[in-house]
Design a protein around this motif. Structure first.
Motif, short mmCIF file in Angstrom:
data_model
loop_
_atom_site.label_atom_id
_atom_site.label_comp_id
_atom_site.label_asym_id
_atom_site.label_seq_id
_atom_site.Cartn_x
_atom_site.Cartn_y
_atom_site.Cartn_z
N UNK A 10 0.84 -1.20 0.00
CA UNK A 10 0.00 0.00 0.00
C UNK A 10 0.88 1.25 0.00
N UNK A 11 0.56 2.18 -0.87
CA UNK A 11 1.38 3.40 -1.01
C UNK A 11 0.90 4.57 -0.16
N UNK A 12 -0.34 4.51 0.27
CA UNK A 12 -0.94 5.69 0.90
C UNK A 12 -2.09 5.27 1.81
N UNK A 13 -2.17 5.88 2.97
CA UNK A 13 -3.34 5.70 3.84
C UNK A 13 -3.99 7.07 4.01
N UNK A 14 -5.27 7.14 3.74
CA UNK A 14 -6.04 8.37 3.89
C UNK A 14 -7.15 8.06 4.90
N UNK A 15 -7.02 8.56 6.10
CA UNK A 15 -7.93 8.13 7.16
C UNK A 15 -8.38 9.32 7.99
N UNK B 152 -5.16 2.79 1.06
CA UNK B 152 -6.19 2.35 2.00
C UNK B 152 -6.93 3.58 2.52
N UNK B 153 -8.25 3.49 2.51
CA UNK B 153 -9.11 4.57 3.00
C UNK B 153 -9.85 4.02 4.21
N UNK B 154 -9.96 4.82 5.23
CA UNK B 154 -10.67 4.35 6.42
C UNK B 154 -11.30 5.51 7.17
N UNK B 155 -12.39 5.22 7.83
CA UNK B 155 -13.05 6.19 8.70
C UNK B 155 -13.67 5.45 9.86
N UNK C 298 -11.80 10.65 1.99
CA UNK C 298 -10.59 9.84 1.92
C UNK C 298 -10.55 9.04 0.62
N UNK C 299 -11.72 8.61 0.15
CA UNK C 299 -11.73 7.86 -1.12
C UNK C 299 -11.45 8.79 -2.30
N UNK D 52 -14.76 3.63 -8.71
CA UNK D 52 -15.13 5.04 -8.63
C UNK D 52 -15.22 5.61 -10.04
N UNK D 53 -16.37 6.08 -10.38
CA UNK D 53 -16.57 6.69 -11.69
C UNK D 53 -16.30 8.18 -11.64
N UNK D 54 -16.94 8.85 -10.71
CA UNK D 54 -16.74 10.29 -10.60
C UNK D 54 -17.06 10.75 -9.19
#
Lengths: 257, 257
Positions: free
Chosen positions: A76-81, A132-135, A115-116, A214-216
């Motif tokens: 995984x390159x990035x975590x956005x949480x 990885x996205x998390x909330x 985050x997504x 994810x389209x838009x």
């Protein structure tokens, strides 16, 4: 990626290659109970405080999402949480056990979407192949944070909203890069055309393989109608939903308000 | 944009086309006083609380940055802002007067860097042509948040750090899109090669026009040595700086620890 008058259209079809949800007791008794990965009946999740418990929920959700996607943290390159707590402590304490570059985000109820979106943007830019996205939220921490600590025994109005105890996590991935992809996905890897977001073949493939992507997206802006009822936070959010989500975005996609 | 083993190398040379700094009285008496755009001597900035004052600092910084860059809010596709307060309230209240799609970020001391990295990533992806990045802090809000409200009159050790009262904002922009660019910059607009980050001509042009731009970045990860001295937060951050900033990143760029 195109920015079509505020609508961000993803061209690398970032898709979800791993996901998990971890919830508390009340959620585990609800109609969606069969869909959760873990139901934790102890409000403290074995920890000393509700805040630590919330952090534990996210830590578990990320771990389960990685496992389900058959990834290790090094993939995984990035975590956005993010979460609802002061200084996003649930997220930062949850993610300190992972060696993943970390970006903390705060979007209140929109944190998972935010985050997504940011992760998908990183994927579109080439900054990340997988993110990885998390909330998370926790009823007991949110009551303390936004209303009163539960220990006070304050009465809540019957219409007051109930904050979810739980955490969701997903792995977003650039189309074509997963070891989990079906073969016909992999074939698309080498040369994804700029307009692939609207490519009927690609869409068909995604549908065939049941892979959500994810389209838009459209980032909201802050619209404040001065709502101050702490038991009705939905009212505070509604104007932005109408303005950005329905009027601006929905109409463009043929959805009537 | 390339992800070179965690080093994000920007290829569209996102550069700073507007910037501002707004600070408090103490900062305005320091050696950098001639470089600030606004010095606000009132700790409350004319508001009722320190938190509102901090928000006002950011609001002003963003407005001055837009003005100096000769932009209006409608020229901006994205705002990436954060601060140290609970739920990032300084940022969200500051940005509610701008009609700009908003992403809240939380990175503590790294908030400005984080907002610039995420904004540059959005520029690289095509999601934004121009983004505003901002961060703020305020001595009086930070003391309340992390140590004790000033009203308590607590004594601080002489070595305790002093949180800046101030806000910085900048406009990041994709190379070639500004009406402010010098002519030889504009010529680069139509066809920026993928390797332009290393293009000596482009670098030369940037240097000539004194335009600072983002070359590369590295997102940190959380490294916790269990430092709990609230008066020495630098010690809590140092391990990550050594591990990520110097050992991983610096050595790659020929900088010795």
């Amino acid at each position: 990626m195109r920015n079509n008058d505020g609508n961000l259209v993803f061209e690398r079809t970032p898709y979800i290659s791993g996901y998990a949800s971890v919830v508390g007791k009340k959620e585990g008794e609800g109609p969606l109970r069969d869909y959760y990965d873990r139901i934790i009946h102890d409000s403290y999740a074995g920890k000393d405080t509700f805040e630590q418990a919330e952090s534990e929920l996210m830590n578990t959700a990320v771990r389960v999402a990685l496992n389900k996607g058959e990834f290790t943290q090094h993939d995984i390159d990035l975590a956005c949480c993010g979460d609802l707590l002061n200084q996003c402590v649930a997220s930062s304490f949850a993610m300190r056990s992972y060696a993943i570059p970390y970006a903390g985000v705060y979007g209140a109820c929109s944190t998972m979407a935010l985050s997504m979106i940011l992760s998908a943007t990183a994927i579109e830019s080439g900054a990340a192949k997988r993110a990885v996205c998390a909330a998370s939220s926790h009823y007991c921490t949110a009551e303390r944070q936004y209303r009163f600590p539960l220990e006070y025994g304050s009465q809540r109005p019957p219409t007051a909203q109930w904050t979810v105890t739980g955490s969701g996590a997903c792995i977003l991935e650039k189309a074509g890069d997963s070891h989990n992809l079906l073969n016909h996905h992999t074939e698309l890897k080498s040369n994804i055309p700029p307009s692939s977001g609207d490519d009927p073949l690609l869409k068909e493939n995604h549908r065939e393989s049941q892979t959500p992507y994810l389209h838009s997206a459209r980032l909201g802006r802050i619209i404040d109608f001065q709502i101050t009822d702490q038991n009705n936070m939905g009212a505070a959010m509604a104007p932005a939903v109408v303005k950005i989500g329905i009027k601006n975005n929905g109409i463009k996609h043929g959805i009537k308000p």
